[in-house]
Design a protein around this motif. Structure first.
Motif, PDB file in Angstrom:
ATOM      1  N   THR A 173      91.453  60.058  26.260  1.00  0.00           N
ATOM      2  CA  THR A 173      91.852  61.454  26.079  1.00  0.00           C
ATOM      3  C   THR A 173      91.450  62.276  27.293  1.00  0.00           C
ATOM      4  O   THR A 173      90.402  62.044  27.894  1.00  0.00           O
ATOM      5  CB  THR A 173      91.186  62.042  24.819  1.00  0.00           C
ATOM      6  OG1 THR A 173      91.538  61.241  23.692  1.00  0.00           O
ATOM      7  CG2 THR A 173      91.622  63.481  24.580  1.00  0.00           C
ATOM      8  N   GLU A 174      92.258  63.243  27.653  1.00  0.00           N
ATOM      9  CA  GLU A 174      91.951  64.113  28.782  1.00  0.00           C
ATOM     10  C   GLU A 174      90.808  65.065  28.446  1.00  0.00           C
ATOM     11  O   GLU A 174      90.690  65.528  27.312  1.00  0.00           O
ATOM     12  CB  GLU A 174      93.177  64.938  29.175  1.00  0.00           C
ATOM     13  CG  GLU A 174      94.329  64.130  29.722  1.00  0.00           C
ATOM     14  CD  GLU A 174      95.522  64.986  30.069  1.00  0.00           C
ATOM     15  OE1 GLU A 174      96.279  64.608  30.967  1.00  0.00           O
ATOM     16  OE2 GLU A 174      95.693  66.048  29.440  1.00  0.00           O
ATOM     17  N   ILE A 175      89.957  65.329  29.415  1.00  0.00           N
ATOM     18  CA  ILE A 175      88.990  66.418  29.310  1.00  0.00           C
ATOM     19  C   ILE A 175      89.209  67.334  30.515  1.00  0.00           C
ATOM     20  O   ILE A 175      89.869  66.971  31.486  1.00  0.00           O
ATOM     21  CB  ILE A 175      87.534  65.928  29.266  1.00  0.00           C
ATOM     22  CG1 ILE A 175      87.120  65.328  30.614  1.00  0.00           C
ATOM     23  CG2 ILE A 175      87.305  64.952  28.139  1.00  0.00           C
ATOM     24  CD1 ILE A 175      85.621  65.150  30.726  1.00  0.00           C
ATOM     25  N   PHE A 176      88.638  68.535  30.432  1.00  0.00           N
ATOM     26  CA  PHE A 176      88.810  69.503  31.504  1.00  0.00           C
ATOM     27  C   PHE A 176      87.537  69.585  32.337  1.00  0.00           C
ATOM     28  O   PHE A 176      86.444  69.756  31.812  1.00  0.00           O
ATOM     29  CB  PHE A 176      89.177  70.872  30.935  1.00  0.00           C
ATOM     30  CG  PHE A 176      90.549  70.897  30.337  1.00  0.00           C
ATOM     31  CD1 PHE A 176      91.657  71.177  31.109  1.00  0.00           C
ATOM     32  CD2 PHE A 176      90.737  70.606  28.986  1.00  0.00           C
ATOM     33  CE1 PHE A 176      92.929  71.179  30.555  1.00  0.00           C
ATOM     34  CE2 PHE A 176      91.996  70.600  28.424  1.00  0.00           C
ATOM     35  CZ  PHE A 176      93.101  70.894  29.213  1.00  0.00           C
ATOM     36  N   ILE A 177      87.681  69.434  33.640  1.00  0.00           N
ATOM     37  CA  ILE A 177      86.576  69.445  34.586  1.00  0.00           C
ATOM     38  C   ILE A 177      86.720  70.640  35.506  1.00  0.00           C
ATOM     39  O   ILE A 177      87.767  70.854  36.120  1.00  0.00           O
ATOM     40  CB  ILE A 177      86.552  68.157  35.444  1.00  0.00           C
ATOM     41  CG1 ILE A 177      86.439  66.921  34.549  1.00  0.00           C
ATOM     42  CG2 ILE A 177      85.421  68.207  36.462  1.00  0.00           C
ATOM     43  CD1 ILE A 177      85.133  66.791  33.835  1.00  0.00           C
ATOM     44  N   LYS A 178      85.660  71.428  35.609  1.00  0.00           N
ATOM     45  CA  LYS A 178      85.701  72.584  36.508  1.00  0.00           C
ATOM     46  C   LYS A 178      85.633  72.149  37.966  1.00  0.00           C
ATOM     47  O   LYS A 178      84.800  71.333  38.339  1.00  0.00           O
ATOM     48  CB  LYS A 178      84.539  73.532  36.213  1.00  0.00           C
ATOM     49  CG  LYS A 178      84.804  74.491  35.066  1.00  0.00           C
ATOM     50  CD  LYS A 178      83.834  75.657  35.098  1.00  0.00           C
ATOM     51  CE  LYS A 178      84.234  76.715  34.084  1.00  0.00           C
ATOM     52  NZ  LYS A 178      83.386  77.912  34.187  1.00  0.00           N
ATOM     53  N   GLN A 179      86.498  72.711  38.773  1.00  0.00           N
ATOM     54  CA  GLN A 179      86.481  72.467  40.212  1.00  0.00           C
ATOM     55  C   GLN A 179      85.777  73.593  40.967  1.00  0.00           C
ATOM     56  O   GLN A 179      85.211  73.390  42.019  1.00  0.00           O
ATOM     57  CB  GLN A 179      87.907  72.318  40.733  1.00  0.00           C
ATOM     58  CG  GLN A 179      88.616  71.097  40.170  1.00  0.00           C
ATOM     59  CD  GLN A 179      87.901  69.802  40.516  1.00  0.00           C
ATOM     60  OE1 GLN A 179      87.850  69.402  41.671  1.00  0.00           O
ATOM     61  NE2 GLN A 179      87.344  69.143  39.518  1.00  0.00           N
ATOM     62  N   ASP A 180      85.823  74.778  40.425  1.00  0.00           N
ATOM     63  CA  ASP A 180      85.071  75.913  40.949  1.00  0.00           C
ATOM     64  C   ASP A 180      84.911  76.888  39.796  1.00  0.00           C
ATOM     65  O   ASP A 180      85.170  76.540  38.638  1.00  0.00           O
ATOM     66  CB  ASP A 180      85.763  76.551  42.170  1.00  0.00           C
ATOM     67  CG  ASP A 180      87.193  76.986  41.883  1.00  0.00           C
ATOM     68  OD1 ASP A 180      87.450  77.528  40.783  1.00  0.00           O
ATOM     69  OD2 ASP A 180      88.053  76.778  42.741  1.00  0.00           O
ATOM     70  N   SER A 181      84.487  78.111  40.083  1.00  0.00           N
ATOM     71  CA  SER A 181      84.179  79.055  39.010  1.00  0.00           C
ATOM     72  C   SER A 181      85.397  79.472  38.196  1.00  0.00           C
ATOM     73  O   SER A 181      85.259  80.005  37.104  1.00  0.00           O
ATOM     74  CB  SER A 181      83.508  80.303  39.592  1.00  0.00           C
ATOM     75  OG  SER A 181      84.357  80.922  40.546  1.00  0.00           O
ATOM     76  N   SER A 186      92.575  68.708  34.465  1.00  0.00           N
ATOM     77  CA  SER A 186      92.500  67.738  33.398  1.00  0.00           C
ATOM     78  C   SER A 186      92.372  66.335  33.993  1.00  0.00           C
ATOM     79  O   SER A 186      93.121  65.967  34.897  1.00  0.00           O
ATOM     80  CB  SER A 186      93.761  67.831  32.533  1.00  0.00           C
ATOM     81  OG  SER A 186      93.756  66.828  31.545  1.00  0.00           O
ATOM     82  N   ARG A 187      91.391  65.558  33.487  1.00  0.00           N
ATOM     83  CA  ARG A 187      91.189  64.204  33.974  1.00  0.00           C
ATOM     84  C   ARG A 187      90.917  63.284  32.787  1.00  0.00           C
ATOM     85  O   ARG A 187      90.386  63.706  31.760  1.00  0.00           O
ATOM     86  CB  ARG A 187      90.021  64.142  34.968  1.00  0.00           C
ATOM     87  CG  ARG A 187      90.211  65.038  36.177  1.00  0.00           C
ATOM     88  CD  ARG A 187      88.991  65.047  37.070  1.00  0.00           C
ATOM     89  NE  ARG A 187      88.866  63.803  37.825  1.00  0.00           N
ATOM     90  CZ  ARG A 187      87.863  63.586  38.692  1.00  0.00           C
ATOM     91  NH1 ARG A 187      86.929  64.490  38.882  1.00  0.00           N
ATOM     92  NH2 ARG A 187      87.817  62.439  39.365  1.00  0.00           N
ATOM     93  N   ILE A 188      91.256  62.017  32.938  1.00  0.00           N
ATOM     94  CA  ILE A 188      91.044  61.032  31.884  1.00  0.00           C
ATOM     95  C   ILE A 188      89.841  60.177  32.250  1.00  0.00           C
ATOM     96  O   ILE A 188      89.800  59.536  33.301  1.00  0.00           O
ATOM     97  CB  ILE A 188      92.284  60.145  31.701  1.00  0.00           C
ATOM     98  CG1 ILE A 188      93.469  60.992  31.229  1.00  0.00           C
ATOM     99  CG2 ILE A 188      92.000  59.027  30.702  1.00  0.00           C
ATOM    100  CD1 ILE A 188      94.758  60.216  31.101  1.00  0.00           C
ATOM    101  N   ILE A 189      88.842  60.161  31.379  1.00  0.00           N
ATOM    102  CA  ILE A 189      87.626  59.383  31.615  1.00  0.00           C
ATOM    103  C   ILE A 189      87.893  57.906  31.383  1.00  0.00           C
ATOM    104  O   ILE A 189      88.421  57.508  30.345  1.00  0.00           O
ATOM    105  CB  ILE A 189      86.488  59.850  30.688  1.00  0.00           C
ATOM    106  CG1 ILE A 189      86.105  61.297  30.994  1.00  0.00           C
ATOM    107  CG2 ILE A 189      85.268  58.942  30.841  1.00  0.00           C
ATOM    108  CD1 ILE A 189      85.050  61.849  30.060  1.00  0.00           C
ATOM    109  N   LYS A 190      87.534  57.076  32.358  1.00  0.00           N
ATOM    110  CA  LYS A 190      87.620  55.630  32.219  1.00  0.00           C
ATOM    111  C   LYS A 190      86.276  55.014  31.847  1.00  0.00           C
ATOM    112  O   LYS A 190      86.221  53.962  31.209  1.00  0.00           O
ATOM    113  CB  LYS A 190      88.148  55.009  33.512  1.00  0.00           C
ATOM    114  CG  LYS A 190      89.621  55.263  33.753  1.00  0.00           C
ATOM    115  CD  LYS A 190      90.482  54.692  32.634  1.00  0.00           C
ATOM    116  CE  LYS A 190      91.957  54.878  32.902  1.00  0.00           C
ATOM    117  NZ  LYS A 190      92.790  54.359  31.780  1.00  0.00           N
ATOM    118  N   SER A 191      85.190  55.628  32.288  1.00  0.00           N
ATOM    119  CA  SER A 191      83.870  55.140  31.894  1.00  0.00           C
ATOM    120  C   SER A 191      82.887  56.298  31.859  1.00  0.00           C
ATOM    121  O   SER A 191      83.021  57.265  32.621  1.00  0.00           O
ATOM    122  CB  SER A 191      83.365  54.040  32.846  1.00  0.00           C
ATOM    123  OG  SER A 191      83.130  54.568  34.133  1.00  0.00           O
ATOM    124  N   SER A 192      81.926  56.194  30.957  1.00  0.00           N
ATOM    125  CA  SER A 192      80.871  57.209  30.882  1.00  0.00           C
ATOM    126  C   SER A 192      79.561  56.536  30.489  1.00  0.00           C
ATOM    127  O   SER A 192      79.552  55.543  29.761  1.00  0.00           O
ATOM    128  CB  SER A 192      81.224  58.301  29.866  1.00  0.00           C
ATOM    129  OG  SER A 192      81.283  57.786  28.548  1.00  0.00           O
TER     130      SER A 192
END
Length: 199
Positions: A173-181, A186-192
């Motif tokens: 599933t996509e999550i949202f990652i901040k790039q700046d303020s 949106s990026r898909i996690i492959k490993s955590s």
């Protein structure tokens, strides 16, 4: 000579012991891993009791268990998480304080990361914004009325349960990652991997 990463048996009080996976290479080693995901083979859409007791395979994908994480963080502990994505641009952040308290495993974490890599803007606030939030799985939780099916257990900090930075979300599933303020992507996690280390 440094020990190898792998499964170790540790004492957790009295005569009790616990099998844990120890990362002995990252950032000086000595980390106890409490969440590990890399292929989606383990379902993280579980009820509260299962999250409390832990599930999965300690040699593969797993969640250690809230009650054990709480015990291990009774003494001052730092926290680190590592992510890799479908675009193969990994990132990590490390925090100087992490603790779970009470019967609802309330989150307590530093507001800012000690260090980070792979991102231009620290994501610490995406954890710290939920400081004081209880852990919620499925529809369990005080004052939480939403259905979080498909999202996995997490420290949700509003009643809509729409908080996007959840590392236990359904795999792929996509999550949202901040790039700046102001910018999020949106990026898909492959490993955590989430882990703690005594200070």
């Amino acid at each position: 000579m440094f020990a190898d990463s792998g499964v170790y048996t540790i004492a957790i009080g009295g005569n009790k012991t616990l099998h844990v996976y120890c990362d002995m290479t990252t950032n000086g080693g000595g980390w106890t891993v409490f969440q590990n995901r890399f292929d989606g083979s383990v379902n993280f859409e579980r009820n509260f009791t299962t999250y409390e007791n832990g599930f999965g395979d300690i040699n593969g994908e797993f969640w250690l268990g809230l009650k054990f994480i709480q015990t291990l963080t009774e003494k001052p502990s730092e926290f680190r998480y590592d992510l890799d994505f479908d675009d193969h641009n990994p990132l990590y952040e490390r925090f100087g304080r992490f603790q779970l308290t009470g019967a609802q495993y309330t989150l307590s974490i530093d507001n800012e990361a000690l260090d980070y890599s792979g991102i231009s803007y620290p994501l610490g606030e995406q954890f710290s914004i939920c400081n004081g939030a209880p852990f919620v799985a499925f529809v369990y939780g005080p004052e939480i009325t939403c259905d979080i099916g498909g999202r996995g257990g997490w420290w949700y900090c509003n009643q809509r349960c729409d908080y996007n930075f959840n590392l236990n979300i359904v795999y792929g599933t996509e999550i949202f990652i901040k790039q700046d303020s102001s910018l999020e992507i949106s990026r898909i996690i492959k490993s955590s991997r989430m882990m703690i280390r005594r200070i």
